[in-house]
Design a protein around this motif. Structure first.
Motif, PDB file in Angstrom:
ATOM      1  N   LEU A 247       0.823  -1.208   0.000  1.00 21.44           N
ATOM      2  CA  LEU A 247       0.000   0.000   0.000  1.00 21.44           C
ATOM      3  C   LEU A 247       0.858   1.260   0.000  1.00 21.44           C
ATOM      4  CD1 LEU A 247      -2.839  -0.840   2.577  1.00 21.44           C
ATOM      5  CD2 LEU A 247      -2.785  -1.272   0.121  1.00 21.44           C
ATOM      6  N   PRO A 248       0.547   2.216  -0.883  1.00 24.31           N
ATOM      7  CA  PRO A 248       1.280   3.484  -0.893  1.00 24.31           C
ATOM      8  C   PRO A 248       0.672   4.480   0.098  1.00 24.31           C
ATOM      9  CG  PRO A 248      -0.292   3.448  -2.688  1.00 24.31           C
ATOM     10  CD  PRO A 248      -0.417   2.118  -1.982  1.00 24.31           C
ATOM     11  N   ASN A 249       1.339   5.610   0.290  1.00 24.00           N
ATOM     12  CA  ASN A 249       0.794   6.768   1.008  1.00 24.00           C
ATOM     13  C   ASN A 249       0.727   6.587   2.521  1.00 24.00           C
ATOM     14  OD1 ASN A 249      -0.218   9.434   0.924  1.00 24.00           O
ATOM     15  ND2 ASN A 249      -2.322   8.722   1.057  1.00 24.00           N
ATOM     16  N   LEU A 250       1.571   5.701   3.097  1.00 20.34           N
ATOM     17  CA  LEU A 250       1.545   5.461   4.538  1.00 20.34           C
ATOM     18  C   LEU A 250       2.766   6.069   5.220  1.00 20.34           C
ATOM     19  CD1 LEU A 250       0.562   1.665   4.595  1.00 20.34           C
ATOM     20  CD2 LEU A 250      -0.967   3.650   4.683  1.00 20.34           C
ATOM     21  N   ALA A 251       2.557   6.682   6.373  1.00 19.47           N
ATOM     22  CA  ALA A 251       3.643   7.217   7.189  1.00 19.47           C
ATOM     23  C   ALA A 251       3.258   7.092   8.658  1.00 19.47           C
ATOM     24  CB  ALA A 251       3.939   8.670   6.823  1.00 19.47           C
TER      25      ALA A 251
END
Length: 315
Positions: free
Chosen positions: A102-106
């Motif tokens: 999954l992209p866009n994770l911090a």
């Protein structure tokens, strides 16, 4: 002309009022309404809404960690409470997220520990992880985070699921199995104390199995989302010695695309007001600035990193 002037004046006042109340709306994805994440998320949202001007954060009930990470990745939520191990899987596309990174994770920071508790019945003769070989062991629901915790910890001792009689049961079903003799041991990843294990301790008794020494060091080195912890003596009836254990941590995740200043202000508002968080929810008393930077395997959001560097928690 006078009428036009009055109308213009009223419109101007309305626009000014609207501008002053132009709130930023955000979603904080949590968990089911009967669990810990939902009320705890509500306490976090309340701090943000009262400490930051023009902020409107809604704590939303969800299916918890895996769903929350998908919501952030899709842009349907900006923040979420999640387990840091599940977040690691989503970020890397491994284990329960195999083939679907999954992209866009911090990360903003970790919150409180959810301890991997390994309980055995008093009649099982189990006193160590090695004793689980050949025994009837529940490792949580199939495909759950608990099942992966069990797999990783057993692996640290050179044991696989093939070496045990694996059962996939809920916490309540696992405790009942130990009580009625259909199970020998179970894995429960949850806050301490866990209600199902409390009931088991009162009715039939239990033994807590430690995870310690070189094996614990090795597991933590391989899986950086684990932290060491201790289950205090007396946590469950009949457990009169401290038990070394590993924990994953409830974590505050954030959309990577959110701007640095907003995340900085929200991180600062939360961690500068931990006393208020502790008063609103018991788990808030377990949150500290120092521990918030432990168990992090998914990169910090720049806004969170800025705050933790500012207060000396990060170099």
């Amino acid at each position: 002309m006078k009428k036009i002037a009055v109308v213009a004046s009223v419109l101007g006042a309305l626009l000014a009022f609207t501008g002053c109340n132009d709130k930023k709306n955000y979603i904080l994805a949590t968990g089911g309404t009967s669990g810990t994440y939902y009320p705890f998320g509500g306490a976090i949202a309340n701090i943000w809404n009262t400490k930051i001007a023009n902020m409107n954060v809604t704590a939303q009930a969800t299916g918890a960690s895996a769903e929350n990470l998908r919501l952030i990745s899709r842009g349907d939520a900006e923040f979420a409470t999640v387990q840091n191990d599940v977040m690691d899987y989503a970020y890397r596309g491994s284990d329960m997220f195999a083939g679907q990174k999954l992209p866009n994770l911090a990360s903003i920071g970790t919150l409180y520990p959810e301890v991997v508790q390994i309980a055995a019945s008093k009649t099982s003769g189990i006193k160590s992880i090695a004793d689980l070989v050949g025994k009837r062991v529940s490792v949580g629901d199939a495909g759950s985070g608990v099942e992966f915790n069990a797999k990783q910890i057993l692996e640290g001792y050179g044991i696989t699921f093939d070496d045990i009689k694996k059962n996939n049961l809920s916490f309540k079903e696992s405790a009942e199995g130990l009580q009625n003799g259909t199970l020998d041991a179970c894995f429960v990843t949850a806050g301490v104390p866990n209600a199902a294990l409390q009931e088991l301790a009162f009715t039939a008794g239990l033994i807590l199995i430690p995870v310690d020494g070189a094996e614990a060091d090795s597991i933590c080195k391989k899986y950086s989302f684990y932290t060491k912890t201790t289950i205090p003596a007396g946590t469950y009836k009949g457990t009169d010695v401290d038990t070394e254990a590993l924990a994953i941590k409830a974590t505050l995740a954030v959309s990577e695309s959110l701007d640095e200043e907003t995340v900085y202000q929200m991180t600062k508002a939360l961690f500068d007001n931990l006393e208020e968080l502790g008063a609103a929810h018991a788990k808030g008393k377990e949150v500290t600035v120092k521990s918030a930077v432990t168990g992090i395997s998914v990169p910090f959001h720049p806004g969170a990193m800025r705050y933790f560097k500012e207060v000396g928690a990060l170099n």
